[in-house]
Design a protein around this motif. Structure first.
Motif, short mmCIF file in Angstrom:
data_model
loop_
_atom_site.label_atom_id
_atom_site.label_comp_id
_atom_site.label_asym_id
_atom_site.label_seq_id
_atom_site.Cartn_x
_atom_site.Cartn_y
_atom_site.Cartn_z
N ASN A 1 -12.08 33.80 -55.91
CA ASN A 1 -11.62 34.79 -56.88
C ASN A 1 -12.37 34.70 -58.21
OD1 ASN A 1 -9.72 35.70 -55.03
ND2 ASN A 1 -8.13 34.31 -55.79
N ASP A 2 -12.86 33.50 -58.51
CA ASP A 2 -13.60 33.28 -59.76
C ASP A 2 -14.88 32.53 -59.43
OD1 ASP A 2 -14.51 32.87 -62.31
OD2 ASP A 2 -12.91 31.48 -62.91
N PRO A 3 -15.97 33.24 -59.12
CA PRO A 3 -17.22 32.59 -58.68
C PRO A 3 -17.78 31.60 -59.69
CG PRO A 3 -17.29 34.95 -58.24
CD PRO A 3 -16.08 34.70 -59.09
N GLY A 4 -17.46 31.75 -60.96
CA GLY A 4 -17.98 30.85 -61.97
C GLY A 4 -17.23 29.55 -62.09
N ARG A 5 -16.12 29.42 -61.37
CA ARG A 5 -15.30 28.22 -61.46
C ARG A 5 -15.95 27.05 -60.74
NH1 ARG A 5 -11.84 25.42 -58.46
NH2 ARG A 5 -10.02 24.45 -59.47
N ILE A 6 -15.81 25.85 -61.30
CA ILE A 6 -16.36 24.63 -60.71
C ILE A 6 -15.23 23.86 -60.02
CG2 ILE A 6 -17.55 22.44 -61.17
CD1 ILE A 6 -18.83 23.74 -63.58
N ARG A 7 -15.49 23.42 -58.81
CA ARG A 7 -14.46 22.70 -58.05
C ARG A 7 -14.11 21.39 -58.76
NH1 ARG A 7 -12.57 23.03 -52.94
NH2 ARG A 7 -14.16 24.59 -52.42
N ASP A 8 -12.82 21.11 -58.85
CA ASP A 8 -12.31 19.92 -59.52
C ASP A 8 -11.97 18.86 -58.47
OD1 ASP A 8 -11.12 17.99 -61.05
OD2 ASP A 8 -9.66 19.32 -62.02
N TRP A 9 -12.91 17.94 -58.22
CA TRP A 9 -12.69 16.90 -57.22
C TRP A 9 -11.68 15.87 -57.69
CZ3 TRP A 9 -13.97 17.77 -52.44
CH2 TRP A 9 -15.06 18.61 -52.16
N ASN A 10 -11.58 15.67 -59.00
CA ASN A 10 -10.57 14.73 -59.52
C ASN A 10 -9.17 15.23 -59.18
OD1 ASN A 10 -12.43 12.94 -60.66
ND2 ASN A 10 -12.53 14.13 -62.56
N ARG A 11 -8.98 16.54 -59.26
CA ARG A 11 -7.69 17.13 -58.90
C ARG A 11 -7.37 16.88 -57.43
NH1 ARG A 11 -6.70 23.68 -59.16
NH2 ARG A 11 -5.94 23.83 -57.02
#
Length: 218
Positions: A52-62
């Protein structure tokens, strides 16, 4: 020779697989499967968010925090189901119904609280902050819980052997774990911002003077 070697190999795999559901290995299986499925649910939810938000970076810490909290729930579920099976023996429908009811009234709210408090602490918040978030989202969480878990637990308590209970719950809850990730990490400020913008626009519209209709010249 080769057929015998292959047969011995399969026997060893079968023996190793059985060990995962016996004694202390069962607790380890329940713990790791709980963490793994909750982390996988967060992975799927973040994939949806990134779509939904291509600019978002995956949060592996989450995702890592979800794994830790899921692992912490594994032993709780392990001993909870052991107690349920001792308190309500058998798989008659009446007994299964009692198990489901007790599970819904006690375990579901308790695990929901555990989830929100645990995630909050790992995110650097206080227990009070986690408690407030849990209270804000409790009824949404609990209503969804009643839509999913009674049926799933009827299957669990009626058909499955006790040693497979936690693994079953951890497996079939992939969709539920994805929902938990969504509920925990959704940005409510955006929704409240949309509502506040809408209400502000309505107020501004009401404040504008009413334009008088232009009278037609005779």
């Amino acid at each position: 020779m080769f057929p015998r070697v292959g047969k011995d190999f399969l026997v060893r795999i079968r023996f190793s697989w059985k060990q995962l559901f016996q004694g202390r290995y069962l607790l380890l299986t329940n713990t790791l499967s709980g963490g793994g499925m909750l982390a996988l649910g967060d992975f799927l939810q973040q994939s949806r968010e990134n779509h939904n938000d291509p600019g978002r970076i995956r949060d592996w810490n989450r995702t890592g925090r979800m794994f830790v909290v899921g692992c912490s729930m594994g032993p709780v579920l392990h001993y909870w189901y052991s107690w349920l099976d001792r308190a309500f023996v058998g798989n008659a429908l009446k007994t299964v119904g009692k198990k489901v009811l007790v599970d819904q009234l006690i375990a579901s709210p308790a695990l929901g609280m555990w989830y929100f408090l645990g995630m909050g602490v790992m995110e650097g918040h206080t227990l009070s902050d986690g408690w407030e978030e849990f209270k804000d989202k409790f009824w949404e969480f609990y209503k969804a819980d009643w839509c999913v878990w009674p049926t799933a637990q009827m299957i669990n308590f009626y058909f499955l052997s006790p040693k497979f209970r936690v693994l079953y719950v951890n497996t079939v809850t992939l969709g539920w774990d994805t929902y938990l990730s969504y509920l925990k990490h959704r940005d409510d400020s955006k929704q409240s911002g949309l509502f506040s913008d809408s209400s502000t626009a309505d107020k501004q519209q009401e404040a504008l003077p009413q334009s008088k209709p232009v009278e037609e010249k005779a």
